[in-house]
Enzyme design. Structure first.
Site, PDB file in Angstrom:
ATOM      1  N   LYS A 174      37.532  29.545  31.116  1.00  0.00           N
ATOM      2  CA  LYS A 174      37.058  29.099  32.434  1.00  0.00           C
ATOM      3  C   LYS A 174      36.122  30.132  33.030  1.00  0.00           C
ATOM      4  O   LYS A 174      36.420  31.328  32.992  1.00  0.00           O
ATOM      5  CB  LYS A 174      38.243  28.825  33.366  1.00  0.00           C
TER       6      LYS A 174
ATOM      7  N   ASP B 188      42.610  34.770  36.578  1.00  0.00           N
ATOM      8  CA  ASP B 188      42.380  36.152  37.022  1.00  0.00           C
ATOM      9  C   ASP B 188      43.046  36.381  38.385  1.00  0.00           C
ATOM     10  O   ASP B 188      43.027  37.490  38.914  1.00  0.00           O
ATOM     11  CB  ASP B 188      40.891  36.520  37.028  1.00  0.00           C
TER      12      ASP B 188
ATOM     13  N   GLU C 243      37.778  24.172  43.778  1.00  0.00           N
ATOM     14  CA  GLU C 243      38.668  24.896  44.697  1.00  0.00           C
ATOM     15  C   GLU C 243      38.149  24.877  46.130  1.00  0.00           C
ATOM     16  O   GLU C 243      36.981  25.192  46.380  1.00  0.00           O
ATOM     17  CB  GLU C 243      38.799  26.355  44.203  1.00  0.00           C
TER      18      GLU C 243
ATOM     19  N   ASP D  47      40.920  32.520  31.994  1.00  0.00           N
ATOM     20  CA  ASP D  47      39.740  32.890  32.785  1.00  0.00           C
ATOM     21  C   ASP D  47      38.918  33.974  32.097  1.00  0.00           C
ATOM     22  O   ASP D  47      39.481  34.933  31.564  1.00  0.00           O
ATOM     23  CB  ASP D  47      40.177  33.453  34.145  1.00  0.00           C
TER      24      ASP D  47
ATOM     25  N   GLU E 273      33.336  30.853  36.471  1.00  0.00           N
ATOM     26  CA  GLU E 273      33.007  30.447  37.832  1.00  0.00           C
ATOM     27  C   GLU E 273      31.501  30.321  38.030  1.00  0.00           C
ATOM     28  O   GLU E 273      30.762  31.284  37.809  1.00  0.00           O
ATOM     29  CB  GLU E 273      33.565  31.467  38.836  1.00  0.00           C
TER      30      GLU E 273
HETATM   31  O1  KIV Z   1      42.780  32.510  38.762  1.00  0.00           O
HETATM   32  C1  KIV Z   1      43.345  31.436  39.045  1.00  0.00           C
HETATM   33  O2  KIV Z   1      44.578  31.345  39.181  1.00  0.00           O
HETATM   34  C2  KIV Z   1      42.506  30.257  39.219  1.00  0.00           C
HETATM   35  C3  KIV Z   1      43.152  29.018  39.761  1.00  0.00           C
HETATM   36  C4  KIV Z   1      43.484  29.197  41.183  1.00  0.00           C
HETATM   37  C5  KIV Z   1      42.324  27.802  39.556  1.00  0.00           C
HETATM   38  O3  KIV Z   1      41.338  30.313  38.932  1.00  0.00           O
HETATM   39 NA    NA Z   2      40.568  32.392  38.503  1.00  0.00          NA
END
Ligand code: KIV
Ligand code: NA
Length: 264
Positions: free
Chosen positions: A112, A45, A181, A84, A114
């Site tokens: 993914k 994202d 991160e 994401d 968070e």
């Molecule tokens: O959105 C993204 O690019 C990420 C990476 C930085 C891990 O979540």
């Molecule tokens: Na991200």
């Protein structure tokens, strides 16, 4: 050519062979990265910032992610593709499942999300329904307004201990990868050692099981801000393919990240 899978990534952790990952948002770059043998491509994202020019990731929609996932999928033959789930797209179980279905149908092989402990039920529910999960902890950009800025997380002992516990919890809930991160290198090392699943770091030091960078940062062409943990590989190679090749070989050899690209 052997495709990268969650099992081969797990085997890489076992044999201490570092995982090299990049974000990608379109078919042309996905193909270029794939041809250099990148292990993982993430439709992040972060596209809200690097493609759309926004200050953070909050306005990105599930349809934005699905659009770019379809493009990346078409350009990818070997790499493992993760996408994401954007801000507020996994706030309730029903929402989570229908949004995860959208990006899996668009071509992702894993989603993914968070968060830590609070995500555990969501993770278990997704995995039970056939959706593999990568958790993202440490500096989770969707919570930037809770943190009061893009700040290194887990600097204090108590917070670091809590992060270790929550990382174990998401693994136990069924997460098969973890992105970590912006945490001190010592914490990146500790979490990578405690977990049996691969830990892919970004600003988490050299001892994680792999590294990921936003592609625009790796090429040094991001519209706004260049984070400290990132490295411009285009400036030293002068060629897109050579830059990617060098990034991947630096990740595999452990040359990237150096202490200059880490937090102590
Ligand atoms: O959105 C993204 O690019 C990420 C990476 C930085 C891990 O979540
Ligand atoms: Na991200």
């Amino acid at each position: 050519m052997k495709k990268v899978t969650i099992s081969s990534l797990q085997a890489q952790k076992q044999s201490a062979e570092k995982i090299a990952a990049l974000t990608a948002y379109d078919a042309s770059f996905a193909k270029l990265f794939d041809e250099q043998n990148i292990d993982v491509l993430l439709i992040g994202d972060s596209l809200g910032m690097v493609l759309q020019g926004q200050d953070d990731t909050l306005a990105v929609t599930i349809d934005d992610i699905a659009y770019h996932t379809r493009a990346v999928r078409r350009g990818t033959q070997r790499a493992f593709v993760i996408a994401d789930l954007p801000f507020m797209s996994y706030a309730t179980p029903n929402q989570t499942y229908s949004n995860a279905a959208k990006i899996m149908a668009a071509g992702a092989s894993m989603v993914k999300l968070e968060g830590g402990q609070w995500l555990c039920e969501t993770i278990t529910g997704l995995v039970q329904r056939g959706v593999p999960v990568c958790a993202h902890m440490g500096l989770t950009p969707q919570s930037v307004h809770v943190f009061g800025g893009f700040k290194v997380q887990g600097r204090h002992q108590e917070k670091a201990e809590q992060m270790v516990e929550e990382a174990i919890a998401v693994q136990n809930a069924g997460a098969q990868l973890l992105v970590l991160e912006c945490v001190p290198s010592s914490l990146g090392k500790r979490i990578s050692e405690e977990l049996t699943i691969p830990v892919i770091g970004i600003g988490a030091g050299k001892d994680t099981d792999g590294q990921i960078l936003v592609m625009h940062d790796m090429f040094g062409i991001s519209a706004n801000y260049m984070p400290k943990f990132s490295k411009n590989y285009l400036v030293e190679t002068g060629d897109l393919r050579k830059a990617v090749k060098k990034y991947i070989s630096d990740v595999r050899s452990g040359a990237f990240p150096s202490t200059a690209h880490s937090f102590e």
